[in-house]
Design a protein around this motif. Structure first.
Motif, PDB file in Angstrom:
ATOM      1  N   ALA A  24       0.816  -1.224   0.000  1.00 40.95           N
ATOM      2  CA  ALA A  24       0.000   0.000   0.000  1.00 40.95           C
ATOM      3  C   ALA A  24       0.846   1.269   0.000  1.00 40.95           C
ATOM      4  O   ALA A  24       0.490   2.284   0.604  1.00 40.95           O
ATOM      5  N   GLY A  25       2.010   1.218  -0.690  1.00 39.01           N
ATOM      6  CA  GLY A  25       2.876   2.381  -0.820  1.00 39.01           C
ATOM      7  C   GLY A  25       3.937   2.499   0.251  1.00 39.01           C
ATOM      8  O   GLY A  25       4.828   3.344   0.149  1.00 39.01           O
ATOM      9  N   ARG A  26       3.883   1.654   1.267  1.00 44.41           N
ATOM     10  CA  ARG A  26       4.882   1.742   2.336  1.00 44.41           C
ATOM     11  C   ARG A  26       6.227   1.163   1.913  1.00 44.41           C
ATOM     12  O   ARG A  26       7.284   1.633   2.339  1.00 44.41           O
ATOM     13  N   GLU A  27       6.209   0.125   1.060  1.00 43.00           N
ATOM     14  CA  GLU A  27       7.456  -0.512   0.626  1.00 43.00           C
ATOM     15  C   GLU A  27       7.902  -0.047  -0.751  1.00 43.00           C
ATOM     16  O   GLU A  27       9.096  -0.060  -1.062  1.00 43.00           O
ATOM     17  N   ALA A  28       6.956   0.343  -1.593  1.00 39.33           N
ATOM     18  CA  ALA A  28       7.300   0.789  -2.950  1.00 39.33           C
ATOM     19  C   ALA A  28       6.172   1.635  -3.506  1.00 39.33           C
ATOM     20  O   ALA A  28       5.013   1.506  -3.104  1.00 39.33           O
ATOM     21  N   GLU A  29       6.543   2.514  -4.451  1.00 37.96           N
ATOM     22  CA  GLU A  29       5.578   3.346  -5.170  1.00 37.96           C
ATOM     23  C   GLU A  29       5.815   3.165  -6.663  1.00 37.96           C
ATOM     24  O   GLU A  29       6.945   2.930  -7.101  1.00 37.96           O
ATOM     25  N   ILE A  30       4.753   3.300  -7.437  1.00 35.01           N
ATOM     26  CA  ILE A  30       4.872   3.135  -8.883  1.00 35.01           C
ATOM     27  C   ILE A  30       3.985   4.150  -9.596  1.00 35.01           C
ATOM     28  O   ILE A  30       2.920   4.516  -9.095  1.00 35.01           O
ATOM     29  N   GLU A  31       4.469   4.620 -10.740  1.00 33.46           N
ATOM     30  CA  GLU A  31       3.664   5.464 -11.626  1.00 33.46           C
ATOM     31  C   GLU A  31       3.804   4.903 -13.036  1.00 33.46           C
ATOM     32  O   GLU A  31       4.903   4.511 -13.460  1.00 33.46           O
ATOM     33  N   LEU A  32       2.693   4.850 -13.764  1.00 31.96           N
ATOM     34  CA  LEU A  32       2.665   4.232 -15.089  1.00 31.96           C
ATOM     35  C   LEU A  32       2.435   5.294 -16.156  1.00 31.96           C
ATOM     36  O   LEU A  32       1.598   6.182 -15.988  1.00 31.96           O
ATOM     37  N   PHE A  33       3.184   5.206 -17.263  1.00 28.86           N
ATOM     38  CA  PHE A  33       3.094   6.180 -18.353  1.00 28.86           C
ATOM     39  C   PHE A  33       2.899   5.452 -19.685  1.00 28.86           C
ATOM     40  O   PHE A  33       3.495   4.399 -19.921  1.00 28.86           O
ATOM     41  N   LEU A  34       2.079   6.056 -20.555  1.00 27.34           N
ATOM     42  CA  LEU A  34       1.925   5.602 -21.936  1.00 27.34           C
ATOM     43  C   LEU A  34       2.378   6.705 -22.880  1.00 27.34           C
ATOM     44  O   LEU A  34       2.204   7.888 -22.605  1.00 27.34           O
ATOM     45  N   ALA A  35       2.969   6.299 -24.005  1.00 29.21           N
ATOM     46  CA  ALA A  35       3.267   7.239 -25.093  1.00 29.21           C
ATOM     47  C   ALA A  35       2.263   6.995 -26.213  1.00 29.21           C
ATOM     48  O   ALA A  35       2.025   5.847 -26.596  1.00 29.21           O
ATOM     49  N   ARG A  36       1.691   8.074 -26.729  1.00 27.88           N
ATOM     50  CA  ARG A  36       0.696   7.954 -27.792  1.00 27.88           C
ATOM     51  C   ARG A  36       1.118   8.766 -29.005  1.00 27.88           C
ATOM     52  O   ARG A  36       1.684   9.852 -28.881  1.00 27.88           O
ATOM     53  N   ASP A  37       0.831   8.210 -30.157  1.00 20.72           N
ATOM     54  CA  ASP A  37       0.968   8.935 -31.418  1.00 20.72           C
ATOM     55  C   ASP A  37      -0.443   8.999 -31.999  1.00 20.72           C
ATOM     56  O   ASP A  37      -0.916   8.028 -32.604  1.00 20.72           O
ATOM     57  N   GLY A  38      -1.119  10.126 -31.756  1.00 17.86           N
ATOM     58  CA  GLY A  38      -2.539  10.169 -32.060  1.00 17.86           C
ATOM     59  C   GLY A  38      -3.271   9.253 -31.096  1.00 17.86           C
ATOM     60  O   GLY A  38      -3.098   9.326 -29.881  1.00 17.86           O
ATOM     61  N   ARG A  39      -4.050   8.331 -31.627  1.00 14.46           N
ATOM     62  CA  ARG A  39      -4.768   7.385 -30.777  1.00 14.46           C
ATOM     63  C   ARG A  39      -3.967   6.101 -30.529  1.00 14.46           C
ATOM     64  O   ARG A  39      -4.356   5.286 -29.699  1.00 14.46           O
ATOM     65  N   ARG A  40      -2.872   5.950 -31.246  1.00 13.74           N
ATOM     66  CA  ARG A  40      -2.108   4.700 -31.170  1.00 13.74           C
ATOM     67  C   ARG A  40      -1.114   4.755 -30.014  1.00 13.74           C
ATOM     68  O   ARG A  40      -0.335   5.701 -29.898  1.00 13.74           O
ATOM     69  N   VAL A  41      -1.152   3.742 -29.167  1.00 11.43           N
ATOM     70  CA  VAL A  41      -0.156   3.622 -28.103  1.00 11.43           C
ATOM     71  C   VAL A  41       1.136   3.089 -28.720  1.00 11.43           C
ATOM     72  O   VAL A  41       1.143   2.039 -29.380  1.00 11.43           O
ATOM     73  N   VAL A  42       2.248   3.824 -28.510  1.00 12.33           N
ATOM     74  CA  VAL A  42       3.525   3.454 -29.134  1.00 12.33           C
ATOM     75  C   VAL A  42       4.605   3.144 -28.098  1.00 12.33           C
ATOM     76  O   VAL A  42       5.745   2.839 -28.456  1.00 12.33           O
ATOM     77  N   GLY A  43       4.249   3.192 -26.816  1.00 17.89           N
ATOM     78  CA  GLY A  43       5.237   2.855 -25.800  1.00 17.89           C
ATOM     79  C   GLY A  43       4.649   2.923 -24.406  1.00 17.89           C
ATOM     80  O   GLY A  43       3.552   3.460 -24.195  1.00 17.89           O
ATOM     81  N   ARG A  44       5.381   2.348 -23.459  1.00 20.18           N
ATOM     82  CA  ARG A  44       4.946   2.366 -22.065  1.00 20.18           C
ATOM     83  C   ARG A  44       6.175   2.313 -21.168  1.00 20.18           C
ATOM     84  O   ARG A  44       7.257   1.853 -21.591  1.00 20.18           O
ATOM     85  N   ILE A  45       6.026   2.763 -19.922  1.00 19.91           N
ATOM     86  CA  ILE A  45       7.108   2.667 -18.942  1.00 19.91           C
ATOM     87  C   ILE A  45       6.495   2.806 -17.554  1.00 19.91           C
ATOM     88  O   ILE A  45       5.455   3.449 -17.384  1.00 19.91           O
ATOM     89  N   ALA A  46       7.134   2.172 -16.587  1.00 14.82           N
ATOM     90  CA  ALA A  46       6.776   2.362 -15.182  1.00 14.82           C
ATOM     91  C   ALA A  46       7.958   2.987 -14.470  1.00 14.82           C
ATOM     92  O   ALA A  46       9.113   2.647 -14.733  1.00 14.82           O
ATOM     93  N   ALA A  47       7.668   3.914 -13.570  1.00 18.97           N
ATOM     94  CA  ALA A  47       8.682   4.483 -12.681  1.00 18.97           C
ATOM     95  C   ALA A  47       8.399   3.948 -11.274  1.00 18.97           C
ATOM     96  O   ALA A  47       7.258   3.992 -10.815  1.00 18.97           O
ATOM     97  N   VAL A  48       9.441   3.444 -10.629  1.00 20.79           N
ATOM     98  CA  VAL A  48       9.275   2.753  -9.347  1.00 20.79           C
ATOM     99  C   VAL A  48      10.277   3.297  -8.341  1.00 20.79           C
ATOM    100  O   VAL A  48      11.468   3.429  -8.646  1.00 20.79           O
ATOM    101  N   ILE A  49       9.809   3.601  -7.157  1.00 18.54           N
ATOM    102  CA  ILE A  49      10.708   3.835  -6.018  1.00 18.54           C
ATOM    103  C   ILE A  49      10.516   2.669  -5.062  1.00 18.54           C
ATOM    104  O   ILE A  49       9.423   2.470  -4.518  1.00 18.54           O
ATOM    105  N   ASN A  50      11.578   1.892  -4.907  1.00 18.85           N
ATOM    106  CA  ASN A  50      11.541   0.692  -4.071  1.00 18.85           C
ATOM    107  C   ASN A  50      12.206   1.030  -2.733  1.00 18.85           C
ATOM    108  O   ASN A  50      13.424   0.997  -2.595  1.00 18.85           O
ATOM    109  N   HIS A  51      11.396   1.375  -1.762  1.00 15.12           N
ATOM    110  CA  HIS A  51      11.941   1.785  -0.469  1.00 15.12           C
ATOM    111  C   HIS A  51      12.721   0.657   0.196  1.00 15.12           C
ATOM    112  O   HIS A  51      13.725   0.904   0.873  1.00 15.12           O
ATOM    113  N   ALA A  52      12.273  -0.583   0.004  1.00 17.69           N
ATOM    114  CA  ALA A  52      12.986  -1.722   0.593  1.00 17.69           C
ATOM    115  C   ALA A  52      14.396  -1.826   0.021  1.00 17.69           C
ATOM    116  O   ALA A  52      15.359  -2.110   0.746  1.00 17.69           O
TER     117      ALA A  52
END
Length: 353
Positions: A24-52
């Protein structure tokens, strides 16, 4: 050669409100991102802070993971920049990856060995991913090696001699397979051995009880219990080896969903068993401090190889192994292991605004 993971498993792993990795965010946090070209999804990535991880290594880093992109530098740069901005806003010193979401799961970018599919819980990506990541300012921080060898008796005689000498020097040394009828007890024991054996390794992240139980539950139906060996001296567990059958050919066949090809699923449920698969992956070899370099590993290797031979497995992958872990690399070469895949972890320092 890419093998689609089960979408339901990925969905669980990304759910930071429920998956024990995040607590529940105490051990790690994550944010998710998509890249779009118009309506087409052309990429993805997650950013993570792993407190442990940061606590264990006294670091202040974030990770990127779940990285997929088309072959366009502006897309890759935009994805990585989004992860970096998110991390910088949280006062992080550097971004490292890929880790999806940590080194206890899939990690590393494949940079060598593109001609063969990955094994269970290992990654695959096109060769040009490395160019895109390096073009965004990332540099190698560590390579992770994968070795492969045929399962045959060429190495067994040598290993048996080493094992016999080890048993003579260590009276009371025995190995056994896990007992799945005592699943909770065995999981607790292996968790203790894992955290004790790996605590000083580069990239190691201690696993909480809840997270380890979740990982064990996912593997329970996939393991051949005879290939999960525990070594004890006078009844005290001192080390273990975890080898699992490679289920990736089954995952490739069903295409990432249990319900997309129901007839294929039924066929696999009826006829595909762990001893009918061709390959195995040796995931973990861990020894308690004070019991390393005493030859106990040779006994675990020897007993595991005998079982793999009897079951009819054809090949074994040993992964992943840190590039500077000479002791384990030497042990794998005793098994006839050949380096055939390299996975790379990258890092980029963050400039403070």
């Amino acid at each position: 050669n890419w093998v689609p993971p089960l979408k339901a498993d990925v969905r669980k792993l990304l759910d930071q409100t429920r998956h024990p990795f995040y607590d529940a965010g105490r051990e790690a946090e994550i944010e998710l991102f998509l890249a779009r070209d118009g309506r087409r999804v052309v990429g993805r990535i997650a950013a993570v802070i792993n407190h442990a991880h940061n606590r264990a290594h006294d670091e202040n880093v974030a990770f990127f993971g779940f990285f997929e992109t088309v072959n366009r530098s502006e897309v890759a740069n935009g994805l990585l920049a989004a992860a970096e901005t998110w991390a910088r806003e949280r006062g992080v010193d550097a971004v490292r990856g890929p880790a999806s979401p940590s080194t206890n799961y899939e990690c590393g970018l494949l940079v060598k060995g593109f001609d063969r599919p990955p094994v269970l819980m290992m990654t695959y990506n096109p060769p040009w991913y490395a160019d895109l990541v390096e073009g965004a300012g990332y540099a190698k921080v560590k390579d992770l090696y994968a070795y492969i060898s045929p399962v045959h008796d060429t190495s067994l005689a040598r290993l048996k001699k080493l094992a016999a000498r080890t048993e003579k020097r260590n009276p009371g040394l025995t190995t056994r397979s896990v007992d799945l009828t005592q699943f909770d007890r065995e999981v607790a024991l292996i968790k203790e051995l894992y955290n004790a054996a790996w605590e000083k390794n580069w990239g190691f992240v201690p696993v909480s009880d809840a997270e380890f139980d979740a990982l064990a539950g996912e593997l329970k139906d996939l393991v051949n219990p005879d290939l999960l060996r525990i070594a004890s001296i006078d009844g005290e567990p001192v080390g273990f080896i975890l080898t699992v059958p490679d289920w990736n050919p089954v995952l490739a066949d069903i295409g990432g969903s249990l319900w997309r090809h129901p007839l294929k699923l039924i066929r696999h449920l009826l006829f595909t068993k762990y001893d009918s698969l061709e390959g195995i992956r040796l995931i973990l070899l861990g020894m308690r401090e004070g019991f390393r370099n005493r030859g106990i590993e040779s006994l675990l290797f020897s007993s595991g190889l005998e079982i793999a031979l009897a079951a009819g497995y054809v090949w074994c992958e040993y992964s992943w192994i840190l590039e500077d872990n000479e002791r384990t690399k030497g042990a794998v070469r005793l098994m006839g292991g050949e380096l055939y895949k390299i996975y790379r972890m990258y890092e980029k320092p963050l400039e403070r605004s």
